[in-house]
Structure formats: structure tokens, C-alpha cells
Design an enzyme around this catalytic site. Sequence first.
Site, PDB file in Angstrom:
ATOM      1  N   TYR A 130       0.851  -1.191   0.000  1.00  0.00           N
ATOM      2  CA  TYR A 130       0.000   0.000   0.000  1.00  0.00           C
ATOM      3  C   TYR A 130       0.886   1.239   0.000  1.00  0.00           C
ATOM      4  CZ  TYR A 130      -3.008   3.642   1.957  1.00  0.00           C
ATOM      5  OH  TYR A 130      -3.672   4.812   2.203  1.00  0.00           O
ATOM      6  N   HIS A 131       0.573   2.201  -0.859  1.00  0.00           N
ATOM      7  CA  HIS A 131       1.409   3.401  -1.003  1.00  0.00           C
ATOM      8  C   HIS A 131       0.953   4.467  -0.015  1.00  0.00           C
ATOM      9  CE1 HIS A 131       3.808   6.584  -2.613  1.00  0.00           C
ATOM     10  NE2 HIS A 131       4.150   5.921  -3.702  1.00  0.00           N
ATOM     11  N   SER A 132       1.679   4.607   1.085  1.00  0.00           N
ATOM     12  CA  SER A 132       1.395   5.690   2.026  1.00  0.00           C
ATOM     13  C   SER A 132       1.936   7.000   1.462  1.00  0.00           C
ATOM     14  CB  SER A 132       2.031   5.372   3.378  1.00  0.00           C
ATOM     15  OG  SER A 132       3.445   5.266   3.247  1.00  0.00           O
TER      16      SER A 132
END
Length: 340
Positions: free
Chosen positions: A112-114
Site C-alpha cells: 500500500y502506497h502511504s
Amino acid sequence: MSWFSQILENWISYPYLEEYLTSVVHPWWLLMLLILLYSPLICSLLFCWALSFLLHIYRKMNNQQESDVSKIWEKPRKLVAQVVHIFGKIWNGYEVIGMEHLPKGPGVIIFYHSVTTTEYNFLVAKLFKQQRQCYSVIDHALYRIPGLRTFCDVIGLKDFSKDECVEILKKGHFLGLAPGGGREANFSNDYNIMWGKRTGFARIALEAKVPIIPIFTQNCCEIFRNIGKTRLTRWLYEKTRLLYLPIYGGFPVKLRTYIGEPIPYDPNITATELAEKDFFSPPCAPEFAPEGPSKATPPVGDSVSTTKTAIENLRDKYQKRPGSILRALSERFDKHYKTN
């Protein structure tokens, strides 16, 4: 500053120098200080530029031209990895749970791209320390920032093409990428996955015949947060793909990366099914089960989750929603939570 201005005044005999510094230079210095304190992105760039400069000198001293393949970069990689690992351990109490799920061979790591992917950088540093090379796919705009090319090449950051990604995997390395990209980093709310119709990572895994490893880091959205999520900024991003919203933070929240069970290579699955949909594998027939308890393989389960579902399952299991910075900070000191 008064002492400094006095020296300059005596040196160049300019009586109004102190007044000039007070009225002009001091506010600029204050502005620069505010930028450094409240813009972690700029601080990160300055750090990367400094490293890139040192690596450039290192390459010149060793007469190396191909920084991405030469073994002479092993020591600098280990040094950078050690610094990042120590920082993550001290500042965020960083932990990795599920290292046994990583295959001995290559694999595609999906995350997941924070806002800043700080937590993913900690994982890559840990892999470097274990002699595992992990290349990462980044946006082409980041790779083309002047002065960062050497740093990106040494660490393995690049806007790799599909063929380059497959080649990396066939050489036995890990490849990490976030299908959500900048859209997810800028506009995702409370850990919502925003992949759209992106299935490129699944096509790469199928072509290279390698498993996909889903990962999720608890509290990854509480380290840094951004502001300015509006229809206008979303429209500008979709048109230019260059927009990055202002961020704040750098909080020492607790970070735990959970590595899920690998999704094995299956030639009968399409890229779209592997990326988005659920598919099921039939249970193993008793007559084909291996003989003896020592040869038996622990069952993964009847339902084999796809990548997006696997990451959502990790998120729902380990992340309390809505996210809270205070709660994430308190988990650094929660003994009961550590025990669990």
C-alpha cells in the site's frame, strides 16, 4: 548573528550591515528553518542529494561507470541500509512480522502506497542487511530529479519498464512496487486502496513465473499526513501526474510490517483475476496427498486470495480504523500490545 555581522562590518567597513541582516537575512533564515521543519519531503531530498553527491565521489575515486551492476557498490548499499535500519528501529520501533513467508528466490512485493513509503524503505533496508537485493519501481518524475540519478541507481530505484522488471526477477531479485502510486499517496483516505484498473504488476509476475508477496505496514499513514485533498488538486493530478500535496509529520509512531503468504504463480490465472478478483483452488484429493507427516506441506487454505484482497485482509486484521496518530504513538509503550 550580531557577532557575525560585527565581523563582516569590521571586514568590509559597511556600517549598516547589521541593520540589513536584521531586516532581510533574519526573516529568510527563519523561513528556511520553517521549511526544513515542516516540509519532510524537502529534508528527504536534501538527505538523498547529499548521499548522491558522496556516492558520485565514491564512483569517481573507483573509476566506476556502471553503478547499477558493479560489485563495488555492495559496501555503500550496506552502509546506507544500516543507517536506515537503525533510524527505523530507534525512531519508529520498526518490526517485520512474517519474514518466513518470503521465498528464497525472486518475488514481486506489493504494498500500500502511504504518503512517503517510509515504512517500505525500512523493509528494503532490512532485506539489504540479509543480502537480499530488492529493486523498486518509482515514478519517472522522481527518477529524473537532477542530482539523484547516482543515488537511485545504487539503491535500485528506477522507473523500470516491463522487460526490465521481468529481467530483474529472472536474476533472482525481489521487485517492489505500489500499484496505487501517486494517486493512492495523495488522495487515499484511511487506508483505502486505490488501484483502479492497474494490472501491470500481475502481468510481470505471470511472465516471470514468480509469486506475489502482499505486505501491509501498521500505522503507515500516521507517520506523515498531507493536506489539500480537493476536487481541484485531484483534477490537477489526473492531468499532470506531477502533483504532490504538502505533507507534515515525521511522528515516531509504531510501525509493524506484516508479510502475507505468497500468492503462487499459476499459469491458468489471468492478470486481471490475479490483481482484482477472487479465485479458488480445489482441495487436494486424499489419494494424491504426500505420504508421512514429515513430507506433508501445511495447507494454505481452500481460498487463495488475490493481491488486492490479501492486502485488504492484512489491513483489516492489523490496522485499527480510522487511523489515529495518538494511538499509534501510544503503541510504542503498550506492553500488552507488544505481547500480543
